[in-house]
Scaffold this motif. Structure first.
Motif, mmCIF file in Angstrom:
data_model
loop_
_atom_site.group_PDB
_atom_site.id
_atom_site.type_symbol
_atom_site.label_atom_id
_atom_site.label_comp_id
_atom_site.label_asym_id
_atom_site.label_seq_id
_atom_site.Cartn_x
_atom_site.Cartn_y
_atom_site.Cartn_z
ATOM 1 N N GLN A 32 48.278 52.028 36.076
ATOM 2 C CA GLN A 32 46.879 51.968 35.658
ATOM 3 C C GLN A 32 46.706 51.426 34.240
ATOM 4 O OE1 GLN A 32 44.849 55.609 35.061
ATOM 5 N NE2 GLN A 32 46.705 56.832 34.934
ATOM 6 N N LEU B 122 31.152 38.759 41.091
ATOM 7 C CA LEU B 122 32.063 39.837 41.467
ATOM 8 C C LEU B 122 31.463 41.213 41.251
ATOM 9 C CD1 LEU B 122 35.482 38.508 40.198
ATOM 10 C CD2 LEU B 122 34.871 39.099 42.519
ATOM 11 N N HIS C 115 38.432 46.995 38.890
ATOM 12 C CA HIS C 115 38.379 45.810 38.039
ATOM 13 C C HIS C 115 39.575 44.902 38.227
ATOM 14 C CE1 HIS C 115 35.260 44.740 35.102
ATOM 15 N NE2 HIS C 115 34.713 45.790 35.634
ATOM 16 N N HIS C 116 40.116 44.880 39.437
ATOM 17 C CA HIS C 116 41.142 43.906 39.762
ATOM 18 C C HIS C 116 40.771 43.283 41.082
ATOM 19 C CE1 HIS C 116 44.034 44.632 36.660
ATOM 20 N NE2 HIS C 116 44.017 45.919 36.888
ATOM 21 N N LEU C 117 41.248 42.058 41.297
ATOM 22 C CA LEU C 117 41.113 41.475 42.627
ATOM 23 C C LEU C 117 42.362 41.839 43.392
ATOM 24 C CD1 LEU C 117 39.757 37.916 41.936
ATOM 25 C CD2 LEU C 117 38.568 39.848 42.939
ATOM 26 N N TYR D 236 36.797 45.441 43.429
ATOM 27 C CA TYR D 236 36.605 44.998 42.045
ATOM 28 C C TYR D 236 35.746 46.013 41.297
ATOM 29 C CZ TYR D 236 35.849 42.040 38.027
ATOM 30 O OH TYR D 236 35.822 41.566 36.751
ATOM 31 N N VAL E 240 32.957 35.038 44.319
ATOM 32 C CA VAL E 240 32.749 34.374 43.038
ATOM 33 C C VAL E 240 31.367 33.736 42.982
ATOM 34 C CG1 VAL E 240 33.475 32.410 41.655
ATOM 35 C CG2 VAL E 240 35.155 34.006 42.507
ATOM 36 N N MET F 265 47.768 43.212 32.990
ATOM 37 C CA MET F 265 47.207 42.651 34.210
ATOM 38 C C MET F 265 48.266 41.983 35.073
ATOM 39 S SD MET F 265 44.038 40.104 34.333
ATOM 40 C CE MET F 265 44.588 38.658 35.143
ATOM 41 N N ALA G 269 29.601 34.128 35.772
ATOM 42 C CA ALA G 269 29.471 35.464 36.353
ATOM 43 C C ALA G 269 28.945 35.404 37.773
ATOM 44 C CB ALA G 269 28.563 36.323 35.487
ATOM 45 N N LEU H 100 46.795 40.649 28.770
ATOM 46 C CA LEU H 100 47.444 40.028 29.918
ATOM 47 C C LEU H 100 48.886 40.486 30.004
ATOM 48 C CD1 LEU H 100 47.117 37.902 32.150
ATOM 49 C CD2 LEU H 100 47.972 36.253 30.532
ATOM 50 N N PHE I 110 37.040 35.211 48.630
ATOM 51 C CA PHE I 110 37.072 35.126 47.172
ATOM 52 C C PHE I 110 35.998 34.165 46.698
ATOM 53 C CE2 PHE I 110 41.800 36.373 46.515
ATOM 54 C CZ PHE I 110 41.425 37.692 46.408
ATOM 55 N N ILE J 56 40.914 37.614 35.280
ATOM 56 C CA ILE J 56 40.811 37.659 36.735
ATOM 57 C C ILE J 56 40.298 36.347 37.327
ATOM 58 C CG2 ILE J 56 38.447 38.504 37.132
ATOM 59 C CD1 ILE J 56 41.404 40.413 38.257
ATOM 60 N N ILE K 15 49.091 42.281 39.108
ATOM 61 C CA ILE K 15 49.060 41.182 40.078
ATOM 62 C C ILE K 15 50.365 41.114 40.850
ATOM 63 C CG2 ILE K 15 49.033 38.664 40.224
ATOM 64 C CD1 ILE K 15 46.757 38.683 38.266
ATOM 65 N N PHE L 33 44.863 41.011 45.916
ATOM 66 C CA PHE L 33 45.301 39.895 46.751
ATOM 67 C C PHE L 33 45.837 40.388 48.086
ATOM 68 C CE2 PHE L 33 45.399 38.176 42.487
ATOM 69 C CZ PHE L 33 44.701 37.004 42.679
ATOM 70 N N LEU M 279 40.611 35.019 53.344
ATOM 71 C CA LEU M 279 40.549 35.687 52.048
ATOM 72 C C LEU M 279 40.121 34.718 50.951
ATOM 73 C CD1 LEU M 279 41.165 38.358 50.520
ATOM 74 C CD2 LEU M 279 43.415 37.438 50.047
ATOM 75 N N ILE M 280 40.604 33.471 51.035
ATOM 76 C CA ILE M 280 40.212 32.480 50.030
ATOM 77 C C ILE M 280 38.707 32.246 50.094
ATOM 78 C CG2 ILE M 280 40.487 30.095 49.280
ATOM 79 C CD1 ILE M 280 42.829 31.839 48.736
#
Lengths: 292, 318
Positions: A87, A232, A33-35, A29, A228, A91, A281, B3, A224, B119, A95, A37, A220-221
């Motif tokens: 890039q 992050l 700046h992405h999670l 992240y 959180v 979003m 946050a 998005l 996450f 996100i 994903i 998966f 992974l859950i």
């Protein structure tokens, strides 16, 4: 009371697992700046690589080193070849690409190594660390290794030029590029580091939960959830968040009768939603403030 | 970061009418041209298309996001199945009740979702999707959900006097639902509410300044979207005559999302393209190389994102 403490300790023990992967989640992240998966599946793939090398008779520590390097290379490669065109994509496209990577690695792992459960050795052994304390040597080692990785990461972001460049590349890619930061290489470095950390967490987790292609999905859950809870943007917070998730999970499944030992995923879900509602946050994260 | 991109194009009305007519004729002809199992598959594709349409309303028009729409699908399926276990309740009514329940669930989930963006919303809905099978297995709910075993229901037969077998009849039931929902959705988005959705998606600040209640609009979009997906879930319960927790895993939610993106976000007819893709692609991939199904599926997906970033539907709408 003693029972309570033993439950807390068992929570801390599983918390270490979540903390490790949560660290990798936060790492990526920080870099993109992405999670991701697919993070868990990448870690499983690396763990299988390690299993293969161990089967071939290589000593554990050499395998660890090799796998960390290979995973780093894999992460780098993924960013440079697969993620690069996306890039500036919205979003949602990112994903979907993560989902694609997820199915690719999940299926590849199952195809190469089969779906049966494998045991994975631990160099630390499973004997108790100290008599009458519910923590095994392997669990203690997991905590120690997480702490070491965390320290290195902290030092990396705090004291090195590359760490600074990485922070800059995330918060403002355009300006960073203008002052001479190679944003693409830095992002690839972030991917590589995240994969490497994921590989270490895979190697540490596998002896506890047994190795199989879907090993990391539920972990992974929780990771996450840990990320959180901690925020992050904060590697240290993610580790602490992992522990909190482990402890909450252990206590809730012991003391709340409705939730059986097997049905613990809803706890992670509730944690994620509650934390996001009241502390969006995370406990230790920074809130991004944007000028309109 | 946005998005999604918003696509604005209008096909000429005559062309639209011709294409629409052709699709309608083809859709009615399908059950008479295919054999039993293929009709069953076509029905499943339609069900999936409805679910994708539901998500499209949320993502393509109000700019929110869900990786967990499988959860609403599951809720719709379970509510429907619950009413139909003894076979005395009218099945259309059961599906509609499923939709209403999902509307309420959607509103309930829409409120917390308001505070999350990008996100974080992805994360919350992703974990909802992963947790769903376990929630359905929770022991307190066993009385209504049948626990691990799930619920079995009666497959509706065609009414007396109509010469169709059960599969063909169900196909037409689902087709009717799809057609009605399609008209409702297109009506909704071309009207005042839809414009409000789009305004909120493209620029919430400006929308608020124009007097749109952003909060209400976003929550409402979640409700409608969940309702449509819930109806799809209810129809799927009719089609398979069986619901069980493990039919509603993460992969269902992922399929709905992938179908949406492949078909084209913000392009309602794209739902059918996306549904065809997610329904047949795994089997097609498996026939290319046994065992590497997921790898081929993933590569095709990446290729589509690369070559057609606005989905296959987007290709027709330049």
């Amino acid at each position: 009371m003693e029972f309570f403490f033993s439950q807390v300790l068992s929570g801390i023990a599983s918390g270490t697992i979540y903390a490790c992967l949560a660290l990798a989640v936060v790492m990526i992240y920080q870099a993109i700046h992405h999670l991701n998966f697919a993070q868990g599946e990448l870690a499983v793939f690396s763990t299988y690589l390690a299993w293969q090398m161990l089967e071939a008779g290589l000593p554990y520590w050499i395998v660890l080193l090799l796998v960390v390097l290979l995973s780093f290379g894999l992460g780098w490669f993924l960013q440079m070849v697969v993620m690069r065109p996306f890039q500036n994509a919205p979003m949602l496209s990112n994903i979907v690409v993560f989902i694609a990577l997820f199915t690719i690695f999940n299926s590849l792992t199952g195809f190469i190594w089969g779906h049966d459960i494998k045991t994975f050795p631990s160099p630390f052994g499973f004997g108790p660390l100290v008599e009458n304390l519910g923590i095994s040597r392997h669990q203690a080692a997991m905590m120690a290794i997480s702490a070491i990785i965390l320290t290195i990461l902290w030092a990396f972001f705090r004291f090195t030029r590359i760490g600074l460049a990485m922070r800059g590349a995330v918060s403002n890619p355009v300006s960073s590029g203008l002052v001479g930061v190679n944003v693409m290489a830095i992002t690839a470095l972030g991917w590589g580091m995240a994969s490497a950390i994921g590989a270490v967490s895979g190697l540490l987790v596998a002896p506890v939960v047994f190795l199989e292609p879907n090993m990391m999905l539920s972990i992974l859950i929780y990771a996450f959830a840990g990320a959180v809870v901690g925020g992050l943007t904060s590697p240290g917070g993610a580790v602490l968040g992992g522990f909190i998730v482990g402890i909450v999970e252990s206590l809730v499944s012991t003391y709340v009768p409705v939730i059986g030992a097997e049905l613990k995923l809803p706890i992670a879900l509730t944690l994620i939603i509650v934390v996001l509602l009241f502390q969006p946050a995370g406990l230790f994260g920074r809130r991004d403030i944007q000028r309109v | 970061m946005a998005l999604t991109d918003t696509i604005h194009t209008q096909a000429p009305p005559t062309l639209k009418a011709i294409i629409g007519g052709l699709i309608a004729v083809a859709a009615i002809a399908v059950p008479f041209l295919l054999d039993g199992f293929q009709v069953f598959q076509a029905t499943q594709v339609l069900v999936l298309a409805i679910a994708i349409m539901g998500l499209n309303l949320l993502t393509g028009f109000s700019g929110q996001f869900s990786l967990g729409h499988g959860a609403f699908f599951a809720a719709g399926a379970y509510v429907t199945a619950f009413f139909l276990t003894d076979g005395s309740f009218p099945y259309v009514g059961a599906v509609l009740i499923g939709g209403v329940v999902c509307f309420i669930l959607g509103l309930a989930f829409g409120f917390p979702a308001l505070k999350l963006d990008g996100i974080y919303l992805a994360l919350a809905t992703f974990s909802l999707a992963v947790a769903m099978p376990q929630i359905l297995k929770l022991s307190i709910l066993t009385e209504w959900t049948g626990g691990v075993g799930g619920l079995v229901l009666m497959k509706p037969e065609a009414p007396q006097g109509i010469p169709l077998d059960a599969d063909q009849w169900l196909y037409f039931v689902v087709l009717a639902f799809a057609a009605v929902l399609y008209c409702l959705v297109t009506g909704l988005i071309s009207g005042r509410t839809g414009r409000a959705f789009l305004a909120v998606k493209d620029n919430p600040l400006a929308a608020e300044a124009m007097g749109i209640r952003v909060t209400n609009v976003k929550v409402l979009a979640f409700g409608y979207s969940a309702m449509i997906t819930g109806v799809a879930g209810g129809l799927s319960a009719l089609v398979t005559a069986y619901v069980a927790p493990d039919s509603f895993t993460l992969f269902l939610s992922v399929n709905i999302l992938v179908g949406l993106v492949v078909g084209g976000v913000g392009f309602i007819p794209g739902a059918i393209i996306g549904a065809i893709f997610v329904h047949f692609m795994p089997t097609a991939a498996d026939s290319v190389y046994q065992g590497l199904q997921g790898v081929i599926y993933g590569i095709v997906l990446i290729a589509i994102m690369l070559l057609a970033p606005k989905g296959i539907g987007g290709l027709f709408r330049r």
